[in-house]
Design a protein around this motif. Sequence first.
Motif, PDB file in Angstrom:
ATOM      1  N   ALA A 183       0.836  -1.197   0.000  1.00 31.06           N
ATOM      2  CA  ALA A 183       0.000   0.000   0.000  1.00 31.06           C
ATOM      3  C   ALA A 183       0.870   1.245   0.000  1.00 31.06           C
ATOM      4  O   ALA A 183       1.894   1.315   0.688  1.00 31.06           O
ATOM      5  CB  ALA A 183      -0.921   0.001   1.218  1.00 31.06           C
ATOM      6  N   GLY A 184       0.430   2.257  -0.771  1.00 26.47           N
ATOM      7  CA  GLY A 184       1.218   3.470  -0.903  1.00 26.47           C
ATOM      8  C   GLY A 184       1.474   4.171   0.416  1.00 26.47           C
ATOM      9  O   GLY A 184       2.584   4.645   0.679  1.00 26.47           O
ATOM     10  N   LEU A 198      13.921  -2.495   2.789  1.00 28.76           N
ATOM     11  CA  LEU A 198      13.299  -3.494   1.912  1.00 28.76           C
ATOM     12  C   LEU A 198      12.593  -4.583   2.717  1.00 28.76           C
ATOM     13  O   LEU A 198      11.541  -5.080   2.323  1.00 28.76           O
ATOM     14  CB  LEU A 198      14.352  -4.107   0.990  1.00 28.76           C
ATOM     15  N   ARG A 199      13.177  -4.958   3.837  1.00 26.84           N
ATOM     16  CA  ARG A 199      12.517  -5.949   4.696  1.00 26.84           C
ATOM     17  C   ARG A 199      11.188  -5.400   5.214  1.00 26.84           C
ATOM     18  O   ARG A 199      10.177  -6.107   5.241  1.00 26.84           O
ATOM     19  CB  ARG A 199      13.428  -6.326   5.860  1.00 26.84           C
ATOM     20  N   ARG A 200      11.197  -4.122   5.643  1.00 23.78           N
ATOM     21  CA  ARG A 200       9.959  -3.518   6.162  1.00 23.78           C
ATOM     22  C   ARG A 200       8.902  -3.411   5.067  1.00 23.78           C
ATOM     23  O   ARG A 200       7.718  -3.703   5.289  1.00 23.78           O
ATOM     24  CB  ARG A 200      10.243  -2.125   6.739  1.00 23.78           C
ATOM     25  N   LEU A 201       9.315  -2.976   3.890  1.00 27.04           N
ATOM     26  CA  LEU A 201       8.362  -2.776   2.801  1.00 27.04           C
ATOM     27  C   LEU A 201       7.679  -4.070   2.385  1.00 27.04           C
ATOM     28  O   LEU A 201       6.516  -4.068   1.986  1.00 27.04           O
ATOM     29  CB  LEU A 201       9.074  -2.167   1.583  1.00 27.04           C
ATOM     30  N   THR A 202       8.410  -5.182   2.442  1.00 24.06           N
ATOM     31  CA  THR A 202       7.866  -6.449   1.944  1.00 24.06           C
ATOM     32  C   THR A 202       7.349  -7.364   3.037  1.00 24.06           C
ATOM     33  O   THR A 202       6.787  -8.425   2.740  1.00 24.06           O
ATOM     34  CB  THR A 202       8.938  -7.206   1.136  1.00 24.06           C
ATOM     35  N   ALA A 203       7.533  -6.979   4.294  1.00 28.26           N
ATOM     36  CA  ALA A 203       7.128  -7.847   5.408  1.00 28.26           C
ATOM     37  C   ALA A 203       5.668  -8.262   5.355  1.00 28.26           C
ATOM     38  O   ALA A 203       5.328  -9.411   5.690  1.00 28.26           O
ATOM     39  CB  ALA A 203       7.442  -7.164   6.746  1.00 28.26           C
ATOM     40  N   PRO A 204       4.730  -7.375   4.917  1.00 27.19           N
ATOM     41  CA  PRO A 204       3.319  -7.791   4.870  1.00 27.19           C
ATOM     42  C   PRO A 204       3.005  -8.821   3.793  1.00 27.19           C
ATOM     43  O   PRO A 204       1.877  -9.318   3.709  1.00 27.19           O
ATOM     44  CB  PRO A 204       2.580  -6.475   4.587  1.00 27.19           C
ATOM     45  N   GLY A 205       3.978  -9.123   2.917  1.00 26.13           N
ATOM     46  CA  GLY A 205       3.737 -10.117   1.874  1.00 26.13           C
ATOM     47  C   GLY A 205       4.069  -9.644   0.482  1.00 26.13           C
ATOM     48  O   GLY A 205       3.809 -10.356  -0.502  1.00 26.13           O
ATOM     49  N   GLY A 206       4.635  -8.450   0.342  1.00 22.52           N
ATOM     50  CA  GLY A 206       4.953  -7.916  -0.974  1.00 22.52           C
ATOM     51  C   GLY A 206       6.332  -8.319  -1.466  1.00 22.52           C
ATOM     52  O   GLY A 206       7.026  -9.145  -0.869  1.00 22.52           O
ATOM     53  N   ALA A 240      13.822  -8.401  -2.592  1.00 23.21           N
ATOM     54  CA  ALA A 240      13.275  -8.839  -1.304  1.00 23.21           C
ATOM     55  C   ALA A 240      11.851  -9.328  -1.503  1.00 23.21           C
ATOM     56  O   ALA A 240      11.120  -8.826  -2.368  1.00 23.21           O
ATOM     57  CB  ALA A 240      13.295  -7.695  -0.295  1.00 23.21           C
ATOM     58  N   ALA A 241      11.442 -10.292  -0.695  1.00 28.13           N
ATOM     59  CA  ALA A 241      10.076 -10.821  -0.755  1.00 28.13           C
ATOM     60  C   ALA A 241       9.664 -11.291   0.625  1.00 28.13           C
ATOM     61  O   ALA A 241      10.432 -11.985   1.314  1.00 28.13           O
ATOM     62  CB  ALA A 241       9.993 -11.991  -1.751  1.00 28.13           C
ATOM     63  N   ARG A 242       8.482 -10.852   1.048  1.00 32.57           N
ATOM     64  CA  ARG A 242       7.903 -11.288   2.330  1.00 32.57           C
ATOM     65  C   ARG A 242       8.876 -11.108   3.504  1.00 32.57           C
ATOM     66  O   ARG A 242       8.988 -11.957   4.366  1.00 32.57           O
ATOM     67  CB  ARG A 242       7.432 -12.738   2.223  1.00 32.57           C
ATOM     68  N   GLY A 243       9.592  -9.985   3.495  1.00 29.23           N
ATOM     69  CA  GLY A 243      10.475  -9.663   4.593  1.00 29.23           C
ATOM     70  C   GLY A 243      11.856 -10.285   4.533  1.00 29.23           C
ATOM     71  O   GLY A 243      12.684 -10.053   5.413  1.00 29.23           O
TER      72      GLY A 243
END
Length: 380
Positions: free
Chosen positions: A24-25, A101-109, A127-130
């Motif tokens: 999400a933006g 990158l870990r924070r940005l993708t932690a929710p599943g992105g 990065a993927a899923r944290g």
Amino acid sequence: MSDYTSIDDVFPGPVGIVWIKDAAGDEVLRDIGAGPFSEVVAADWGQVQAALWDDEDDEDDDEEREDNEGEPRRAALFAVEGGGAVLIEPMSCVGSDTALLRRLTAPGGQALALSWTVNLHVSVTFAARGDIVATFDPMELFAATGDDPDAVAGWLDSLPVTAAEWHDNGKAAAFAIGERLTGIRVDRAWLARPHRLVIPSAPVEVERPTLFLDMQMRDLAAADPRIAALAAAPGPDKLPEIIRMAVDLALRTTGLEGDLVNEVLELLATGERGDRGAEARERLRSLHVTLRQEAQAAYERAGATGYPVPGHDTEIGRLMLRQEAVETLRHALDPDLEGAASNALSRAASTRLSQKNGDYLRHRTLTAIQYYIVHGENWL
């Protein structure tokens, strides 16, 4: 990839760019400290660059400007299109921030990050899923790593980009993969359209994370007492030991020996980096010149053509690797321990460390620990 072969003309200066899928933006903006998503300021790429040097008078900012005279503000271009988003920041290495990158993708992105410096050092991270799936310099795919090192090669093989294409134009390859991930084509036309101007905040002081080592590194630490001691309490006092181990790696792989080598080892053991260290560094410079001359003579005797290649299989190659070992020793004696550790490890890596005897993994582990000590964050 062919659509991005001229990307250097589009971005002639250093840039950090992150392509993000399924994030999400407002969450992205929160993670970079850019304020509420509702505050929208439209801007194209030229306006974002201009915002870096905005000198509009503001009495409230006079004192801050005096303290930071000549330093550009941070500004970035941000856009959300469909299920993808792009963040581009000029004069930045935001793409190398693995914690972000870990924070940005932690929710599943998922996120693909690219950055390059004024010295043209290029870094790519996915990065993927944290988790950090892969991080690498496109010119050195053999050194690519990730949270699960065994999965890195499979991820690279899954991409529609060959090793040769990464090597020939790593930036273009990354832009093509970024478009594939998000559906957003970042070209001149896209940059000329208005998107969103955001002002990322300066890094805030956060609690120092725990040292992260991947599975192979942890296994090594469990089997190697010297590595275990470093990993158990990674602090500045461990830098001399990291330097000594970097030297051990370079000497073991090249077989470099002699009275000068023994003298340097003694200096490193005692921690002496004064006049004797400076004198030894000058003698190492001379040894480097001698080895280079020997390599040139061997090259001429062999009647070789083209560029000589460092390696363990030829006399020329071995002499070139010994030059790197000499440079490892020279940097190891630098009075600045942080610089000594970083540069000694870098030079040791250039001696073509063996994977069979575990030295390549030792080097990766030492690099991760040294980076953590110096930067206060994880290398992976």
